[in-house]
Scaffold this active site. Structure first.
Site, PDB file in Angstrom:
ATOM      1  N   HIS A 122      30.584-153.292 -46.664  1.00  0.00           N
ATOM      2  CA  HIS A 122      32.013-153.516 -46.901  1.00  0.00           C
ATOM      3  C   HIS A 122      32.150-154.295 -48.218  1.00  0.00           C
ATOM      4  O   HIS A 122      31.265-155.093 -48.565  1.00  0.00           O
ATOM      5  CB  HIS A 122      32.546-154.350 -45.731  1.00  0.00           C
ATOM      6  CG  HIS A 122      34.023-154.546 -45.693  1.00  0.00           C
ATOM      7  ND1 HIS A 122      34.678-155.448 -46.496  1.00  0.00           N
ATOM      8  CD2 HIS A 122      34.969-153.970 -44.920  1.00  0.00           C
ATOM      9  CE1 HIS A 122      35.969-155.421 -46.220  1.00  0.00           C
ATOM     10  NE2 HIS A 122      36.183-154.531 -45.269  1.00  0.00           N
ATOM     11  N   ASP A 199      26.636-159.552 -41.806  1.00  0.00           N
ATOM     12  CA  ASP A 199      28.081-159.405 -41.637  1.00  0.00           C
ATOM     13  C   ASP A 199      28.312-158.813 -40.248  1.00  0.00           C
ATOM     14  O   ASP A 199      27.996-157.651 -40.004  1.00  0.00           O
ATOM     15  CB  ASP A 199      28.578-158.478 -42.764  1.00  0.00           C
ATOM     16  CG  ASP A 199      29.978-157.931 -42.539  1.00  0.00           C
ATOM     17  OD1 ASP A 199      30.590-158.206 -41.486  1.00  0.00           O
ATOM     18  OD2 ASP A 199      30.462-157.203 -43.422  1.00  0.00           O
ATOM     19  N   LYS A 225      39.423-158.721 -35.263  1.00  0.00           N
ATOM     20  CA  LYS A 225      38.826-157.468 -34.779  1.00  0.00           C
ATOM     21  C   LYS A 225      38.291-157.615 -33.356  1.00  0.00           C
ATOM     22  O   LYS A 225      37.717-156.682 -32.804  1.00  0.00           O
ATOM     23  CB  LYS A 225      37.720-157.015 -35.728  1.00  0.00           C
ATOM     24  CG  LYS A 225      38.274-156.605 -37.091  1.00  0.00           C
ATOM     25  CD  LYS A 225      37.227-156.147 -38.059  1.00  0.00           C
ATOM     26  CE  LYS A 225      37.898-155.791 -39.381  1.00  0.00           C
ATOM     27  NZ  LYS A 225      36.940-155.379 -40.400  1.00  0.00           N
ATOM     28  N   CYS A 365      37.253-149.804 -47.600  1.00  0.00           N
ATOM     29  CA  CYS A 365      36.668-150.957 -48.293  1.00  0.00           C
ATOM     30  C   CYS A 365      35.166-150.784 -48.460  1.00  0.00           C
ATOM     31  O   CYS A 365      34.400-151.746 -48.320  1.00  0.00           O
ATOM     32  CB  CYS A 365      36.954-152.278 -47.567  1.00  0.00           C
ATOM     33  SG  CYS A 365      38.685-152.622 -47.372  1.00  0.00           S
TER      34      CYS A 365
END
Ligand SMILES: *Cc1c(COP(=O)(O)O)cnc(C)c1O
Length: 409
Positions: A122, A199, A225, A365
């Site tokens: 990302h 991540d 999220k 992204c």
């Protein structure tokens, strides 16, 4: 099905609505998840009864707010199995956490050192490293992927060398839906004295994550999220590193003593939490963790896997569809990026919207990844704990209807 969807969907009133004359089917949880009533209630109760700044007041409301804020830190610690509550830093989200890490490690990099990421990252796990490389003279390198989007471990082994100082990799890709071998990469990184960062924006909401077992130095994720409000996220770090490294933001809350020319820092975790934090967001994140724990992270994972096991083969059987990421459903999480050959993904997404179905279209992204797989953009359907097999069927029907509408065979 592992989860009782009928019961769960009562917790998400937003899902019970008509969009463009059709019942809403929300398949964009990889962009942001919906929030259950329990989270909305906790946030609104906080503002109705306890709203006050934290770590300051010697008054009752201030103490209540501080207690709830710090209780959320304890919930996060347990949720990711961090060893110590001081390793949980509240931030605005994954992006902020990764930017913090890149700033924190700046003093540890020299010209010629290497930062290693993958082609599937990302942008928030790309640009902070590009900028860090510019500031330090370090070199940013990319690990290759195989034809189904998995990390090429031979390439990883070849590129992790004594020049490597940082390895930073998504735990789960937000486009390919692939789960990466973070622990194994961490072992390779640590063997050459590099820091291992992951991540977790697409992993923590969907599977049980144990940061001690992964043995990462830093881990980042976002509340929004995983059923929590926007504007709250987490930076987890190895305790010894958090203790040694300097803060990257300065101001109230994070200080011990302030002189005219110089100041000293508060103990962890306050050292990295300058200014008034997102108190309601953190409390909402705590409530979201309670909600997810109630359902059970393994059950949530199994539920999503049941949908993918059912859906992916059906999707693969439709002619003229390109699907990205692993073809084996067992290797594919609930994030499914695809294209209908001959249609622009934005047209696909608009056609789906007319059928009440929310899917995302674009580069997600992840422009370096899209270039790597030679696509301008893709459509993406992403499933979460409140989605059903019935919705998976409607999704397939919508693909067929869209193909027919545009006259595709
Ligand atoms: C969403 C996402 C991010 C960025 O999260 P923010 O909440 O926008 O900061 C980073 N990485 C991955 C894999 C994501 O899915």
């Amino acid at each position: 099905m592992t989860l009782n969807s009928e019961k769960i969907r009562k917790d998400f009133k937003i899902l019970d609505q008509i969009v463009n004359d059709e019942p809403l089917i929300y398949l964009d949880s990889a962009a942001t998840s919906q929030k259950p009533q329990a989270v909305l209630d906790v946030v609104s109760d906080y503002y109705l009864h306890d709203n006050s700044n934290v770590h300051r007041g010697v008054h009752t409301l201030g103490e209540r707010a501080t207690q709830a804020y710090e209780a959320s830190r304890d919930k996060v610690r347990a949720f990711i199995n961090a060893g110590d509550r001081r390793q949980v830093i509240f931030t605005r989200g994954t992006t902020t956490s990764l930017n913090f890490i890149a700033r924190m490690l700046e003093g540890r990099l020299d010209e010629g050192d290497e930062i290693l990421i993958t082609y599937m990252e990302h942008h928030s796990n790309v640009i902070p490293w590009q900028e860090l490389a510019k500031r330090t003279g370090a070199k940013l390198r990319y690990i290759e992927l195989d034809s189904e989007g998995r990390i090429d471990m031979d390439d990883a082994r070849a590129k992790i060398t004594s020049a490597t100082k940082i390895v930073s990799v998504a735990h789960v890709s937000n486009v390919l839906g692939v789960v990466n071998p973070v622990k194994e990469l961490g072992e390779l990184a640590h063997a050459v004295g590099a820091y291992m960062i992951s991540d977790g924006a697409q992993s923590v909401p969907h599977m049980s994550v144990d940061v001690q077992d992964l043995d990462v130095d830093f881990y980042a994720f976002s509340g929004h999220k995983m059923c929590a409000p926007t504007g709250i996220g987490v930076l987890y770090g190895r305790l010894s590193l958090l203790e040694e490294l300097d803060p990257v933001e300065f101001g109230g809350e994070m200080i011990d003593f302030v002189g005219l020319q110089e100041s000293t820092w508060a103990a962890l975790p306050s050292k990295f939490e300058a200014g008034t934090p997102n108190i309601a967001g953190a409390i909402g994140l705590g409530a979201a963790i309670d909600y997810l724990n109630d359902l059970g992270m393994d059950n949530i994972h199994d539920h999503e896997q049941e949908i993918v096991n059912y859906l992916l083969p059906k999707l693969q059987a439709i002619p003229g569809i390109e699907i990205y990421g692993p073809s084996d459903p067992a290797e594919h999480t609930g994030v499914i990026a695809f294209n209908i050959i001959g249609l622009h993904p934005h047209d696909v997404s608009s056609a789906f919207d007319m059928q009440g179905i929310a899917v995302r279209a674009g580069h997600h992204c992840a422009q370096p990844l899209l270039k790597y797989i030679d696509q301008q953009s893709t459509a993406r359907a992403s499933f979460y704990l409140y989605n059903t097999l019935d919705e998976a069927d409607k999704f397939i029907e919508a693909i067929l209807a869209t193909k027919e509408f545009f006259g595709l065979k």
